[in-house]
Design an enzyme around this catalytic site. Structure first.
Site, PDB file in Angstrom:
ATOM      1  N   ASN A  15       1.000  -1.163  -0.064  1.00  0.00           N
ATOM      2  CA  ASN A  15       0.126  -0.134  -0.023  1.00  0.00           C
ATOM      3  C   ASN A  15       0.658   1.374   0.011  1.00  0.00           C
ATOM      4  O   ASN A  15       0.580   2.275  -0.725  1.00  0.00           O
ATOM      5  CB  ASN A  15      -1.033   0.142   1.208  1.00  0.00           C
ATOM      6  CG  ASN A  15      -2.143  -0.674   0.616  1.00  0.00           C
ATOM      7  OD1 ASN A  15      -3.125  -0.231   0.143  1.00  0.00           O
ATOM      8  ND2 ASN A  15      -2.386  -1.987   1.537  1.00  0.00           N
ATOM      9  N   ARG A  65       2.935   0.760  25.667  1.00  0.00           N
ATOM     10  CA  ARG A  65       2.150   1.536  24.284  1.00  0.00           C
ATOM     11  C   ARG A  65       2.396   3.042  24.280  1.00  0.00           C
ATOM     12  O   ARG A  65       2.741   3.596  23.163  1.00  0.00           O
ATOM     13  CB  ARG A  65       0.819   1.121  24.269  1.00  0.00           C
ATOM     14  CG  ARG A  65      -0.049   1.491  23.081  1.00  0.00           C
ATOM     15  CD  ARG A  65      -1.335   0.990  22.701  1.00  0.00           C
ATOM     16  NE  ARG A  65      -1.281  -0.504  22.924  1.00  0.00           N
ATOM     17  CZ  ARG A  65      -0.930  -1.267  22.059  1.00  0.00           C
ATOM     18  NH1 ARG A  65      -0.270  -1.073  21.073  1.00  0.00           N
ATOM     19  NH2 ARG A  65      -1.054  -2.676  22.379  1.00  0.00           N
ATOM     20  N   MET A  90       0.590  -3.054  12.150  1.00  0.00           N
ATOM     21  CA  MET A  90      -0.055  -3.990  13.100  1.00  0.00           C
ATOM     22  C   MET A  90      -0.060  -3.960  14.645  1.00  0.00           C
ATOM     23  O   MET A  90       0.440  -4.870  15.217  1.00  0.00           O
ATOM     24  CB  MET A  90       0.354  -5.366  12.631  1.00  0.00           C
ATOM     25  CG  MET A  90       0.145  -5.874  11.108  1.00  0.00           C
ATOM     26  SD  MET A  90      -1.795  -5.377  10.652  1.00  0.00           S
ATOM     27  CE  MET A  90      -2.168  -6.682   9.556  1.00  0.00           C
ATOM     28  N   ARG A  91      -0.186  -2.597  14.817  1.00  0.00           N
ATOM     29  CA  ARG A  91       0.025  -2.171  16.284  1.00  0.00           C
ATOM     30  C   ARG A  91      -1.111  -1.473  16.648  1.00  0.00           C
ATOM     31  O   ARG A  91      -1.514  -0.418  15.787  1.00  0.00           O
ATOM     32  CB  ARG A  91       1.143  -1.421  16.747  1.00  0.00           C
ATOM     33  CG  ARG A  91       2.373  -2.444  16.950  1.00  0.00           C
ATOM     34  CD  ARG A  91       3.459  -1.321  17.308  1.00  0.00           C
ATOM     35  NE  ARG A  91       3.200  -0.632  18.682  1.00  0.00           N
ATOM     36  CZ  ARG A  91       3.689  -0.857  19.873  1.00  0.00           C
ATOM     37  NH1 ARG A  91       4.318  -2.075  19.869  1.00  0.00           N
ATOM     38  NH2 ARG A  91       3.344  -0.319  20.806  1.00  0.00           N
ATOM     39  N   LEU A  93      -2.925   1.758  18.294  1.00  0.00           N
ATOM     40  CA  LEU A  93      -2.155   3.172  18.810  1.00  0.00           C
ATOM     41  C   LEU A  93      -2.879   3.554  20.059  1.00  0.00           C
ATOM     42  O   LEU A  93      -4.195   3.332  20.312  1.00  0.00           O
ATOM     43  CB  LEU A  93      -2.529   4.429  17.621  1.00  0.00           C
ATOM     44  CG  LEU A  93      -1.946   4.063  16.346  1.00  0.00           C
ATOM     45  CD1 LEU A  93      -2.541   4.997  15.304  1.00  0.00           C
ATOM     46  CD2 LEU A  93      -0.380   4.409  16.677  1.00  0.00           C
ATOM     47  N   HIS A 109      -8.149  -1.215   5.666  1.00  0.00           N
ATOM     48  CA  HIS A 109      -8.434  -2.238   6.163  1.00  0.00           C
ATOM     49  C   HIS A 109      -9.296  -3.303   5.131  1.00  0.00           C
ATOM     50  O   HIS A 109      -9.982  -2.749   4.323  1.00  0.00           O
ATOM     51  CB  HIS A 109      -9.491  -2.390   7.261  1.00  0.00           C
ATOM     52  CG  HIS A 109      -9.859  -3.496   7.952  1.00  0.00           C
ATOM     53  ND1 HIS A 109      -8.966  -3.890   9.111  1.00  0.00           N
ATOM     54  CD2 HIS A 109     -10.918  -4.362   8.171  1.00  0.00           C
ATOM     55  CE1 HIS A 109      -9.470  -5.013   9.449  1.00  0.00           C
ATOM     56  NE2 HIS A 109     -10.731  -5.264   8.909  1.00  0.00           N
ATOM     57  N   LEU A 144     -11.166   0.118  17.711  1.00  0.00           N
ATOM     58  CA  LEU A 144     -10.546  -0.640  16.855  1.00  0.00           C
ATOM     59  C   LEU A 144     -11.482  -0.570  15.328  1.00  0.00           C
ATOM     60  O   LEU A 144     -12.538  -0.853  15.376  1.00  0.00           O
ATOM     61  CB  LEU A 144     -10.350  -2.037  17.146  1.00  0.00           C
ATOM     62  CG  LEU A 144      -9.617  -2.967  16.095  1.00  0.00           C
ATOM     63  CD1 LEU A 144      -8.354  -2.650  15.880  1.00  0.00           C
ATOM     64  CD2 LEU A 144      -9.798  -4.350  16.644  1.00  0.00           C
ATOM     65  N   ASP A 145     -10.659  -0.003  14.147  1.00  0.00           N
ATOM     66  CA  ASP A 145     -11.144  -0.047  12.965  1.00  0.00           C
ATOM     67  C   ASP A 145     -12.632   0.423  12.828  1.00  0.00           C
ATOM     68  O   ASP A 145     -13.550  -0.062  12.124  1.00  0.00           O
ATOM     69  CB  ASP A 145     -11.260  -1.582  12.339  1.00  0.00           C
ATOM     70  CG  ASP A 145      -9.893  -2.401  12.229  1.00  0.00           C
ATOM     71  OD1 ASP A 145      -8.896  -1.464  11.876  1.00  0.00           O
ATOM     72  OD2 ASP A 145      -9.742  -3.504  12.387  1.00  0.00           O
ATOM     73  N   GLU A 174      -7.399  -1.925  -2.659  1.00  0.00           N
ATOM     74  CA  GLU A 174      -6.875  -1.342  -1.569  1.00  0.00           C
ATOM     75  C   GLU A 174      -5.839  -0.056  -2.331  1.00  0.00           C
ATOM     76  O   GLU A 174      -5.986   0.835  -1.981  1.00  0.00           O
ATOM     77  CB  GLU A 174      -6.001  -2.485  -0.635  1.00  0.00           C
ATOM     78  CG  GLU A 174      -6.983  -3.168   0.185  1.00  0.00           C
ATOM     79  CD  GLU A 174      -5.772  -3.815   1.131  1.00  0.00           C
ATOM     80  OE1 GLU A 174      -5.084  -3.216   1.570  1.00  0.00           O
ATOM     81  OE2 GLU A 174      -6.266  -4.851   1.453  1.00  0.00           O
TER      82      GLU A 174
HETATM   83  C1  GAR Z   1      -3.375  -4.955   3.667  1.00  0.00           C
HETATM   84  O1  GAR Z   1      -4.166  -5.829   3.232  1.00  0.00           O
HETATM   85  C2  GAR Z   1      -4.114  -3.895   4.562  1.00  0.00           C
HETATM   86  O2  GAR Z   1      -5.187  -3.777   4.259  1.00  0.00           O
HETATM   87  C3  GAR Z   1      -3.930  -4.984   5.892  1.00  0.00           C
HETATM   88  O3  GAR Z   1      -2.602  -5.535   5.905  1.00  0.00           O
HETATM   89  C4  GAR Z   1      -2.302  -5.539   4.697  1.00  0.00           C
HETATM   90  C5  GAR Z   1      -0.889  -4.822   4.589  1.00  0.00           C
HETATM   91  O4  GAR Z   1      -0.358  -5.211   3.194  1.00  0.00           O
HETATM   92  N1  GAR Z   1      -4.101  -4.130   7.227  1.00  0.00           N
HETATM   93  C6  GAR Z   1      -4.987  -4.571   8.166  1.00  0.00           C
HETATM   94  O5  GAR Z   1      -5.371  -5.807   8.089  1.00  0.00           O
HETATM   95  C7  GAR Z   1      -4.998  -3.565   9.385  1.00  0.00           C
HETATM   96  N2  GAR Z   1      -5.885  -4.145  10.219  1.00  0.00           N
HETATM   97  P1  GAR Z   1       0.920  -4.129   2.604  1.00  0.00           P
HETATM   98  O6  GAR Z   1       2.022  -4.139   3.912  1.00  0.00           O
HETATM   99  O7  GAR Z   1       1.321  -4.808   1.579  1.00  0.00           O
HETATM  100  O8  GAR Z   1       0.377  -3.002   2.515  1.00  0.00           O
END
Ligand code: GAR
Length: 202
Positions: A15, A65, A90-91, A93, A109, A144-145, A174
């Protein structure tokens, strides 16, 4: 708000790469001022370095944190960030971090929120048997989200889908919607009513 992006990531970084590609192609008026990872080995960090972008890892081991997020804030402020983009970060905040950047933190997401928040959203969608899933870009709030939704894209689930095939098709969307959402926010082309983000055309 200035258009300097601070990207936070934990892994692959596709992304981030898609956002960077858009900027390089002149299709997104922004700059990537820093890329920060909590994992030193994140491939996304290596991509940032190859592209000559400021890239740093801040390992979280041994830090609670709040202390960790203070280090993050120090770096984001030092780089004069206008908008924080979570790109596979993946943490969770801390509330203090989120309050430091009100309506200036975005997340992507891989599901149609509020369905399937949290980890392994594509797996959750397959197991649940939904016919359609997708992806969501939203403002980050203290849950969360859960913040107001800026963009979503729908992806059909095919009968033969595996986690890999479904995730790959979601990822294409995405990469498209994240840059669109960033442009909407940087250009201030929206207002928020309740939970709804109402967008103004360009
Ligand atoms: C992506 O699919 C993103 O939507 C997801 O992790 C992946 C990262 O891919 N994010 C989550 O699940 C957040 N809860 P990338 O490192 O190739 O961008």
């Amino acid at each position: 708000m200035n258009n300097r992006l601070g990207i936070l990531l934990s892994g692959r970084g596709s992304n981030f790469q898609a956002i960077s590609d858009r900027i390089l192609a002149g299709r997104l008026n922004a700059s990537i001022a820093c890329v920060i990872s909590n994992r030193p080995e994140a491939p996304g960090l290596a991509i940032a370095r190859q592209r000559g972008l400021p890239a740093l890892s801040i390992p979280s081991r041994g830090l609670d944190r709040e202390s960790y997020d203070r280090l993050l804030l120090d770096q984001l402020r030092a780089h004069d960030i206008g908008l924080v983009c979570l790109a596979g970060y993946m943490r969770l905040l801390s509330a203090a971090f989120i309050r430091a950047y009100p309506l200036r933190i975005l997340n992507i997401h891989p599901s149609l929120l509020p369905s399937f928040p949290g980890l392994d959203a594509q797996h959750q969608a397959l197991v649940h048997g939904v016919r359609f899933t997708g992806c969501t870009v939203h403002f980050v709030d203290e849950d969360l989200d859960s913040g107001p939704i800026i963009e979503q894209a729908v992806v059909p689930v095919e009968d033969g889908d595996t986690l890999e095939t479904l995730s790959a098709r979601i990822l294409v969307e995405e990469h498209r919607i994240y840059s669109e959402a960033i442009a909407t926010v940087l250009e201030g082309r929206y207002r928020i009513e309740g939970r709804r983000v109402l967008k103004y055309p360009r």
